[in-house]
Design an enzyme around this catalytic site. Structure first.
Site, PDB file in Angstrom:
ATOM      1  N   ASP A 108       0.818  -1.204   0.000  1.00 41.47           N
ATOM      2  CA  ASP A 108       0.000   0.000   0.000  1.00 41.47           C
ATOM      3  C   ASP A 108       0.853   1.256   0.000  1.00 41.47           C
ATOM      4  O   ASP A 108       0.629   2.180  -0.766  1.00 41.47           O
ATOM      5  CB  ASP A 108      -0.973  -0.007   1.208  1.00 41.47           C
ATOM      6  CG  ASP A 108      -0.299  -0.364   2.535  1.00 41.47           C
ATOM      7  OD1 ASP A 108       0.943  -0.507   2.569  1.00 41.47           O
ATOM      8  OD2 ASP A 108      -1.018  -0.498   3.538  1.00 41.47           O
ATOM      9  N   ASP A 111       7.175   3.783   3.224  1.00 42.21           N
ATOM     10  CA  ASP A 111       7.379   4.804   4.251  1.00 42.21           C
ATOM     11  C   ASP A 111       8.864   4.832   4.622  1.00 42.21           C
ATOM     12  O   ASP A 111       9.664   5.426   3.902  1.00 42.21           O
ATOM     13  CB  ASP A 111       6.453   4.451   5.433  1.00 42.21           C
ATOM     14  CG  ASP A 111       6.436   5.479   6.531  1.00 42.21           C
ATOM     15  OD1 ASP A 111       6.613   6.672   6.248  1.00 42.21           O
ATOM     16  OD2 ASP A 111       6.235   5.100   7.700  1.00 42.21           O
ATOM     17  N   ASP A 167      -5.129   1.290   7.280  1.00 44.04           N
ATOM     18  CA  ASP A 167      -5.958   1.311   8.496  1.00 44.04           C
ATOM     19  C   ASP A 167      -5.404   2.206   9.584  1.00 44.04           C
ATOM     20  O   ASP A 167      -4.245   2.623   9.544  1.00 44.04           O
ATOM     21  CB  ASP A 167      -6.050  -0.102   9.067  1.00 44.04           C
ATOM     22  CG  ASP A 167      -4.731  -0.535   9.719  1.00 44.04           C
ATOM     23  OD1 ASP A 167      -3.672  -0.378   9.073  1.00 44.04           O
ATOM     24  OD2 ASP A 167      -4.752  -0.996  10.871  1.00 44.04           O
TER      25      ASP A 167
HETATM   26  P1  5GP Z   1       7.795   1.000   6.079  1.00 46.51           P
HETATM   27  O1  5GP Z   1       8.351  -0.339   6.464  1.00 46.51           O
HETATM   28  O2  5GP Z   1       8.138   1.446   4.688  1.00 46.51           O
HETATM   29  O3  5GP Z   1       8.109   2.055   7.119  1.00 46.51           O
HETATM   30  O4  5GP Z   1       6.247   0.903   6.232  1.00 46.51           O
HETATM   31  C1  5GP Z   1       5.422   0.273   5.398  1.00 46.51           C
HETATM   32  C2  5GP Z   1       4.166  -0.119   6.133  1.00 46.51           C
HETATM   33  O5  5GP Z   1       3.858   0.795   7.195  1.00 46.51           O
HETATM   34  C3  5GP Z   1       2.992  -0.031   5.189  1.00 46.51           C
HETATM   35  O6  5GP Z   1       2.789  -1.258   4.563  1.00 46.51           O
HETATM   36  C4  5GP Z   1       1.855   0.341   6.124  1.00 46.51           C
HETATM   37  O7  5GP Z   1       1.302  -0.837   6.663  1.00 46.51           O
HETATM   38  C5  5GP Z   1       2.499   1.118   7.234  1.00 46.51           C
HETATM   39  N1  5GP Z   1       2.326   2.585   7.048  1.00 46.51           N
HETATM   40  C6  5GP Z   1       3.293   3.489   6.745  1.00 46.51           C
HETATM   41  N2  5GP Z   1       2.789   4.729   6.645  1.00 46.51           N
HETATM   42  C7  5GP Z   1       1.453   4.615   6.892  1.00 46.51           C
HETATM   43  C8  5GP Z   1       0.361   5.552   6.907  1.00 46.51           C
HETATM   44  O8  5GP Z   1       0.472   6.764   6.674  1.00 46.51           O
HETATM   45  N3  5GP Z   1      -0.867   5.021   7.189  1.00 46.51           N
HETATM   46  C9  5GP Z   1      -1.073   3.708   7.459  1.00 46.51           C
HETATM   47  N4  5GP Z   1      -2.309   3.329   7.727  1.00 46.51           N
HETATM   48  N5  5GP Z   1      -0.077   2.794   7.431  1.00 46.51           N
HETATM   49  C10 5GP Z   1       1.172   3.245   7.150  1.00 46.51           C
HETATM   50 MG    MG Z   2       1.279  -2.641   5.242  1.00 42.56          MG
END
Ligand code: 5GP
Ligand code: MG
Length: 192
Positions: A108, A111, A167
């Site tokens: 999705d 980040d 979510d």
């Molecule tokens: P990363 O490992 O790149 O930090 O994070 C990826 C995961 O963090 C995404 O798959 C998601 O589940 C969650 N995530 C990161 N940013 C957001 C956000 O703004 N909203 C939500 N609901 N989930 C996020």
């Molecule tokens: Mg996720």
């Protein structure tokens, strides 16, 4: 026959809409075409990171005409909060064999980059023919691990968003748009 559409009640929990339902629909269709063009006639093994990527994957795949195999994996990195609780863990892994297959990972949102970096490294150890990644949203300003997705729907600013699969404490995934929750709803005591 006329039908009356009920306005999604969760809309009133949003401070603002960041990506409208109509923009998502247009972009998802174009992303499908980009993916089809990249892979030509090749079969693609799609690996969707659930739960977040469920809605995006389902809509996107309708616009990918290639032969597709679909698998889902589950990663845990967030609790009932808007902040990551650290290192992501794979809690449900692949069931399909990806050796010599073209793997397209779908998430999705990108980040910090930790989730996709971990999953990509894990899949590369299984000797796939290739690994590419596709995300609906990209918060480029938040990266802690260097990572670029091959297909990106929208670049968005550093705000916690919900809707279209994303979510907050498992709520709001069914919103058809992407929005920012009202600040007073980001820490309701009854959800802790
Ligand atoms: P990363 O490992 O790149 O930090 O994070 C990826 C995961 O963090 C995404 O798959 C998601 O589940 C969650 N995530 C990161 N940013 C957001 C956000 O703004 N909203 C939500 N609901 N989930 C996020
Ligand atoms: Mg996720």
């Amino acid at each position: 026959m006329s039908t009356t559409l009920k306005l999604h009640p969760s809309h009133s929990d949003l401070e603002s809409i960041m990506v409208s339902e109509a923009s998502i629909k247009r972009r998802v269709k174009r992303l499908g075409a980009e993916i089809a063009e990249t892979y030509g006639d090749e079969e693609v093994t799609v690996v969707s990171i659930i739960n977040g990527a469920i809605l995006f994957t389902a809509d996107l795949l309708r616009f990918v005409p290639n032969p597709v195999r679909l698998d889902c994996i589950r990663i845990s990195s967030y609790g009932n909060d808007t902040k990551s609780i650290g290192k992501p863990k794979m809690v449900h892994s692949l069931t399909l064999d990806v050796t010599n297959r073209h793997v397209l990972l779908i998430d999705d949102i990108l980040d910090t980059g930790k989730t996709l970096a971990l999953v990509t490294q894990t899949i590369l150890k299984l000797n796939p023919a290739s690994v590419k990644t596709c995300v609906l949203l990209d918060k480029k300003g938040r990266r802690e691990v260097p990572f670029n997705a091959d297909f990106v729907g929208f670049d968005i600013p550093d705000k916690f968003v919900v809707g279209y699969g994303l979510d907050f404490a498992e709520r709001y995934r069914n919103l058809p748009c992407i929005g920012v929750l009202k600040p007073e709803l980001q820490n309701p005591p009854e959800w802790a």
